[in-house]
Design a protein around this motif. Sequence first.
Motif, PDB file in Angstrom:
ATOM      1  N   PHE A 110       0.842  -1.188   0.000  1.00  0.00           N
ATOM      2  CA  PHE A 110       0.000   0.000   0.000  1.00  0.00           C
ATOM      3  C   PHE A 110       0.884   1.248   0.000  1.00  0.00           C
ATOM      4  CE2 PHE A 110      -3.402  -2.400   2.626  1.00  0.00           C
ATOM      5  CZ  PHE A 110      -4.080  -2.785   1.480  1.00  0.00           C
ATOM      6  N   PRO A 111       0.369   2.381  -0.476  1.00  0.00           N
ATOM      7  CA  PRO A 111       1.060   3.640  -0.201  1.00  0.00           C
ATOM      8  C   PRO A 111       1.215   3.831   1.305  1.00  0.00           C
ATOM      9  CG  PRO A 111      -0.694   3.958  -1.812  1.00  0.00           C
ATOM     10  CD  PRO A 111      -0.861   2.563  -1.262  1.00  0.00           C
ATOM     11  N   THR A 112       2.261   4.527   1.723  1.00  0.00           N
ATOM     12  CA  THR A 112       2.541   4.671   3.153  1.00  0.00           C
ATOM     13  C   THR A 112       1.420   5.364   3.907  1.00  0.00           C
ATOM     14  OG1 THR A 112       4.912   4.771   2.682  1.00  0.00           O
ATOM     15  CG2 THR A 112       4.189   5.590   4.826  1.00  0.00           C
ATOM     16  N   ASN A 113       0.786   6.349   3.280  1.00  0.00           N
ATOM     17  CA  ASN A 113      -0.170   7.191   3.993  1.00  0.00           C
ATOM     18  C   ASN A 113      -1.624   6.941   3.618  1.00  0.00           C
ATOM     19  OD1 ASN A 113       1.858   8.644   5.433  1.00  0.00           O
ATOM     20  ND2 ASN A 113       2.296   9.788   3.568  1.00  0.00           N
ATOM     21  N   GLU A 139       2.232  -2.670   9.435  1.00  0.00           N
ATOM     22  CA  GLU A 139       2.519  -1.880  10.634  1.00  0.00           C
ATOM     23  C   GLU A 139       3.108  -0.519  10.301  1.00  0.00           C
ATOM     24  OE1 GLU A 139       6.517  -3.780   9.796  1.00  0.00           O
ATOM     25  OE2 GLU A 139       4.405  -4.247   9.485  1.00  0.00           O
ATOM     26  N   ARG A 140       3.538  -0.339   9.057  1.00  0.00           N
ATOM     27  CA  ARG A 140       4.131   0.932   8.643  1.00  0.00           C
ATOM     28  C   ARG A 140       3.167   1.795   7.829  1.00  0.00           C
ATOM     29  NH1 ARG A 140       9.119  -2.008   6.036  1.00  0.00           N
ATOM     30  NH2 ARG A 140       9.230  -0.129   4.762  1.00  0.00           N
ATOM     31  N   ASN A 141       1.922   1.361   7.743  1.00  0.00           N
ATOM     32  CA  ASN A 141       0.917   2.131   7.013  1.00  0.00           C
ATOM     33  C   ASN A 141       0.171   3.040   7.987  1.00  0.00           C
ATOM     34  OD1 ASN A 141      -2.178   2.290   6.133  1.00  0.00           O
ATOM     35  ND2 ASN A 141      -0.933   2.178   4.282  1.00  0.00           N
ATOM     36  N   LYS A 142       0.152   4.321   7.706  1.00  0.00           N
ATOM     37  CA  LYS A 142      -0.421   5.306   8.625  1.00  0.00           C
ATOM     38  C   LYS A 142      -1.888   5.041   8.914  1.00  0.00           C
ATOM     39  CE  LYS A 142      -1.176  10.297   9.138  1.00  0.00           C
ATOM     40  NZ  LYS A 142      -1.013  11.628   8.492  1.00  0.00           N
ATOM     41  N   VAL A 143      -2.662   4.670   7.893  1.00  0.00           N
ATOM     42  CA  VAL A 143      -4.098   4.446   8.065  1.00  0.00           C
ATOM     43  C   VAL A 143      -4.345   3.247   8.979  1.00  0.00           C
ATOM     44  CG1 VAL A 143      -6.247   3.888   6.866  1.00  0.00           C
ATOM     45  CG2 VAL A 143      -4.614   5.472   5.819  1.00  0.00           C
ATOM     46  N   ILE A 144      -3.565   2.184   8.802  1.00  0.00           N
ATOM     47  CA  ILE A 144      -3.740   0.983   9.623  1.00  0.00           C
ATOM     48  C   ILE A 144      -3.325   1.243  11.064  1.00  0.00           C
ATOM     49  CG2 ILE A 144      -2.834  -1.359  10.008  1.00  0.00           C
ATOM     50  CD1 ILE A 144      -2.855  -1.670   6.935  1.00  0.00           C
ATOM     51  N   LYS A 174      10.152   2.428  19.096  1.00  0.00           N
ATOM     52  CA  LYS A 174       9.441   1.656  20.112  1.00  0.00           C
ATOM     53  C   LYS A 174       7.940   1.602  19.857  1.00  0.00           C
ATOM     54  CE  LYS A 174      12.758   2.189  23.889  1.00  0.00           C
ATOM     55  NZ  LYS A 174      12.976   2.645  25.288  1.00  0.00           N
ATOM     56  N   LYS A 175       7.351   2.686  19.365  1.00  0.00           N
ATOM     57  CA  LYS A 175       5.917   2.687  19.101  1.00  0.00           C
ATOM     58  C   LYS A 175       5.572   1.678  18.018  1.00  0.00           C
ATOM     59  CE  LYS A 175       4.832   7.434  20.527  1.00  0.00           C
ATOM     60  NZ  LYS A 175       4.304   8.754  20.074  1.00  0.00           N
ATOM     61  N   LEU A 176       6.392   1.642  16.986  1.00  0.00           N
ATOM     62  CA  LEU A 176       6.163   0.693  15.906  1.00  0.00           C
ATOM     63  C   LEU A 176       6.367  -0.742  16.388  1.00  0.00           C
ATOM     64  CD1 LEU A 176       5.313   0.823  12.971  1.00  0.00           C
ATOM     65  CD2 LEU A 176       7.715   0.831  12.317  1.00  0.00           C
ATOM     66  N   MET A 177       7.339  -0.938  17.256  1.00  0.00           N
ATOM     67  CA  MET A 177       7.571  -2.270  17.814  1.00  0.00           C
ATOM     68  C   MET A 177       6.349  -2.717  18.635  1.00  0.00           C
ATOM     69  SD  MET A 177      10.653  -3.619  20.321  1.00  0.00           S
ATOM     70  CE  MET A 177      10.095  -2.643  21.729  1.00  0.00           C
ATOM     71  N   LYS A 178       5.804  -1.821  19.435  1.00  0.00           N
ATOM     72  CA  LYS A 178       4.639  -2.161  20.252  1.00  0.00           C
ATOM     73  C   LYS A 178       3.440  -2.506  19.374  1.00  0.00           C
ATOM     74  CE  LYS A 178       1.606  -0.391  23.899  1.00  0.00           C
ATOM     75  NZ  LYS A 178       1.290   0.764  24.794  1.00  0.00           N
ATOM     76  N   PHE A 179       3.241  -1.732  18.317  1.00  0.00           N
ATOM     77  CA  PHE A 179       2.115  -2.005  17.422  1.00  0.00           C
ATOM     78  C   PHE A 179       2.308  -3.340  16.700  1.00  0.00           C
ATOM     79  CE2 PHE A 179      -0.161  -1.245  13.289  1.00  0.00           C
ATOM     80  CZ  PHE A 179      -1.440  -1.316  13.822  1.00  0.00           C
TER      81      PHE A 179
END
Length: 256
Positions: A110-113, A139-144, A174-179
Motif C-alpha cells: 500500500f502507499p505509506t499514507n 505496521e508501517r501504514n499510517k491508516v492501519i 518503540k511505538k512501531l515495535m509495540k504495534f
Amino acid sequence: MIDIHCHILPCVDDGPKTLAESLDLARLAETEGITKIIATPHHQHPSFMNSGYEVVRKVEELNDAFKQDGIGVTVIPSQEVRLHGEIIQHLELGDVLPLTPEGSYILIEFPTNSIPRYATRLFYELKLKGLTPIIAHPERNKVIVEDPDILYDFVKDGVLTQVTAASVTGHLGKKLMKFTDQLIEANLTHFIASDAHNGTERPFRLREAYSAVEGRFGIEMVYQLQENAELLINQQHVQVWPPEPIRRKKRFFGLL
C-alpha cells in the motif's frame, strides 16, 4: 531460514546499486542462516517499474553469480507490487509475478499514507482467481496504525500480512515495535521478512527478530511464522489463525 521479502537485485530499485553490493548482501544472509530469498523489487511504484520478465532474467543472472562466488543462497523471482487496478490483467500477462513460480500468493504494497478505496474489491477478485494477497509491512501504514480494524477486516476476509523484522526488533522505533507486537498477538500477521535493502541501514535482522518473538511470545510462535515461510516457498497453504481486533485503551479527556 527463508526470507520472503528482500530487495537483493542490483540496479533495479532502492536496493543494491551494484552486483558487488548484492553479493555482500547475500553473504550477510548466509551469516543469518538464510538459504532462500524471494527477490521482491518494487513494481508499479511511483519511482520504480520492474516487469516480471525482467525480474526473472535478472534473478537467473544473480543466481549464476552466487554459484560462481560460492554463495549458498538461492533467489526466487517475484515483486513487491504497489496496489493498482490492473493487477489481475498484469498477472495474466506475466508482468506481475506471484511470490513463487505458479504460486498462489502475491505480495502487495500500500502507499505509506493511504489505502486505495478499491483494495477490498480487488482483493476479493484476486481470491476468486485463486490468489491470496499478502500485505507487506502493514505496521508501517499510517491508516492501519490509526485504525487497526481496517487490517482486521482484511485478515478476516482471508488476506494475509507480513511484518518487517526491524519493526519487531525496535529498530524502527518503540511505538512501531509495540504495534507490531499487537499484530502478532492478535493473529493479524502471518510472516516476518527482512525487507532488506543493504547491509548497513537496512539489513536482514531476521535472526534477531525471531529471537525477540521467542522472548515475547514463546518458541511456538517462532515455529509457526517460520513454517509459514516454508509452506509458502513449497507452494502449500500457510497456517492461518483466527484474527482478533486490537483492543485500544479508552481515552479520557483526550488522553490515554
